[in-house]
Write an enzyme that holds these catalytic residues in place. Structure first.
Site, PDB file in Angstrom:
ATOM      1  N   SER A   7       0.810  -1.217   0.000  1.00 29.49           N
ATOM      2  CA  SER A   7       0.000   0.000   0.000  1.00 29.49           C
ATOM      3  C   SER A   7       0.845   1.269   0.000  1.00 29.49           C
ATOM      4  O   SER A   7       0.350   2.345  -0.366  1.00 29.49           O
ATOM      5  CB  SER A   7      -0.941   0.009   1.209  1.00 29.49           C
ATOM      6  OG  SER A   7      -0.227  -0.156   2.416  1.00 29.49           O
ATOM      7  N   ASP A 248      -2.051   5.512  12.066  1.00 28.36           N
ATOM      8  CA  ASP A 248      -1.313   5.120  10.863  1.00 28.36           C
ATOM      9  C   ASP A 248       0.015   5.866  10.855  1.00 28.36           C
ATOM     10  O   ASP A 248       0.092   7.043  10.501  1.00 28.36           O
ATOM     11  CB  ASP A 248      -2.122   5.457   9.606  1.00 28.36           C
ATOM     12  CG  ASP A 248      -1.432   4.991   8.329  1.00 28.36           C
ATOM     13  OD1 ASP A 248      -0.262   4.542   8.413  1.00 28.36           O
ATOM     14  OD2 ASP A 248      -2.039   5.080   7.246  1.00 28.36           O
ATOM     15  N   HIS A 251       2.036   4.910   6.500  1.00 26.78           N
ATOM     16  CA  HIS A 251       1.818   5.645   5.262  1.00 26.78           C
ATOM     17  C   HIS A 251       2.128   7.124   5.468  1.00 26.78           C
ATOM     18  O   HIS A 251       2.401   7.567   6.590  1.00 26.78           O
ATOM     19  CB  HIS A 251       0.372   5.461   4.794  1.00 26.78           C
ATOM     20  CG  HIS A 251       0.036   4.023   4.524  1.00 26.78           C
ATOM     21  ND1 HIS A 251      -0.516   3.197   5.493  1.00 26.78           N
ATOM     22  CD2 HIS A 251       0.190   3.262   3.418  1.00 26.78           C
ATOM     23  CE1 HIS A 251      -0.680   1.982   4.994  1.00 26.78           C
ATOM     24  NE2 HIS A 251      -0.264   1.990   3.735  1.00 26.78           N
TER      25      HIS A 251
END
Length: 283
Positions: A7, A248, A251
Site C-alpha cells: 500500500s 497510521d 503511510h
C-alpha cells in the site's frame, strides 16, 4: 509506469497522480473494489499510470482456520506473483516497493517445500528473519524482469525501505506518531533495522544491474530510507478515518514528504533519458 508492491507503493502512485494532475486531468480507466489495482491515463501526454497490489512481490496465500483468516501467510519465495508479472510486456517504468508485510507471521517455501517461518512459534521449525525473505523476494522479482522475453527495455527502480514511526507501542497496542516537526539526523536510531533492510535492497539492485546488462534493462535505486527516518511528523496518525482508534504511522500524508520521492523519481528519469540519448548519439 507501474508502481508494484504494497500500500505504500500505492501511496507513492497517488502522490504522483496529484502532481501530474496539475498538467492534465487524468482519466480513471480501472479501479478494483479494494483500490488495490488502479489504472489512470493522461491521453494528451500518451502516459499511463498504474498500481499493482503485491505485498510480497512473490506468490502468497493467507492461511485459514475453519474458513477464517489467521493473519499468517504461505509465501513462496521462488514463485513470482503473476498479478504484476503478466503485465511486464506493457511496462516502460517499474517502481518496486515492499517490506512491511514480511514482518507478519509467514511460512516460507522454496521449490514447494516449507523451509522455515517467521513469528510462527512452531516446534522444530527454522526461524527465518524478515531480512531473509525480503532478499529472496526482490531477487525473484528482478530475475523475472531480466528473464522476460517479450518485454521492452524496462527502467526499474527499487524504492528503499520506508520507516514507520510508532512510539509507545505498536500499531495495535496504542502506538502513536504525534510529532509536529522533523527530527535531526542525530536523533535517528542508526543502529536500528531500517538501514539493514535498506542495505539488503541495495545489494539486490546491484545484482540485478549486473544480470541485466545483456537484456539492456536499467536498474536504479530510489533511496529514501535515511531522509524519511527524519520525518516522524509526516504520517496521518489518528487522522485517517479508522474508527477502531489505530494510528497510521506507516503511510504518508498527501501532500507531504512522500511528494519528495516523486521529485527524485522524475529527476532520475530525466537523467537516464539524457544518458540514453548521449549513448545513442555515439553509435
Amino acid at each position: 509506469m507501474a508502481f508494484i508492491g504494497d500500500s505504500i507503493a500505492r501511496n507513492q502512485m497517488e502522490s504522483l497522480l496529484c502532481l501530474l494532475s496539475t498538467a492534465e486531468t487524468p482519466k480513471a480507466v480501472y479501479k478494483d473494489a479494494d483500490n488495490r489495482f488502479t489504472t489512470w491515463e493522461f491521453p494528451k501526454h500518451n502516459f499511463t499510470l498504474m498500481a499493482f497490489w503485491s505485498q510480497f512481490l512473490v506468490a502468497s496465500t493467507e492461511r485459514l482456520d475453519n474458513g477464517s483468516a489467521t493473519g499468517g501467510f504461505d509465501v513462496h519465495l521462488d514463485r513470482i506473483d503473476t498479478s504484476w508479472s503478466k503485465k511486464l510486456p506493457s511496462i516502460n517504468y517499474a517502481i518496486f516497493s515492499s517490506a512491511h508485510w514480511f514482518f507478519r507471521q509467514s511460512y516460507l517455501y522454496e521449490g514447494g517445500n516449507l523451509i522455515g517461518c517467521f513469528s510462527c512459534q512452531v516446534p522444530n521449525m527454522t526461524d527465518l528473519r524478515p531480512s531473509f525473505a525480503i532478499k529472496k523476494a526482490f531477487r525473484a522479482a528482478f530475475k523475472e524482469i531480466n528473464n522476460c522475453k517479450n518485454c521492452r527495455k524496462i527502467f526499474t527502480l527499487l524504492r528503499t525501505y520506508s520507516p514507520s514511526h510508532f512510539e509507545n507501542g505498536a500499531w495495535n497496542t496504542g502506538g502513536r506518531c504525534n510529532r509536529t516537526r522533523p527530527i535531526e539526523r542525530g536523533e535517528v536510531n542508526e543502529g536500528g533495522s531500517d538501514l539493514q533492510y535498506r542495505k539488503i535492497q541495495a545489494e539486490e539492485i546491484e545484482i540485478a544491474k549486473s544480470d541485466g546488462e545483456e537484456s539492456g534493462n536499467i536498474f536504479g535505486i530510489l533511496d529514501v530510507t535515511e531522509i524519511m527516518s527524519m520525518r516522524p511528523d509526516g504520517h496521518p496518525g489518528v487522522h485517517w478515518g479508522n474508527r477502531k482508534g489505530y494510528s497510521d504511522c506507516i503511510h504518508w500524508c498527501l501532500p507531504g514528504p512522500i511528494d519528495t520521492w516523486n521529485e527524485l523519481l522524475l529527476e532520475m528519469i530525466k537523467r537516464q533519458s539524457t544518458l540514453s540519448s548521449e549513448a545513442e548519439a555515439q553509435l
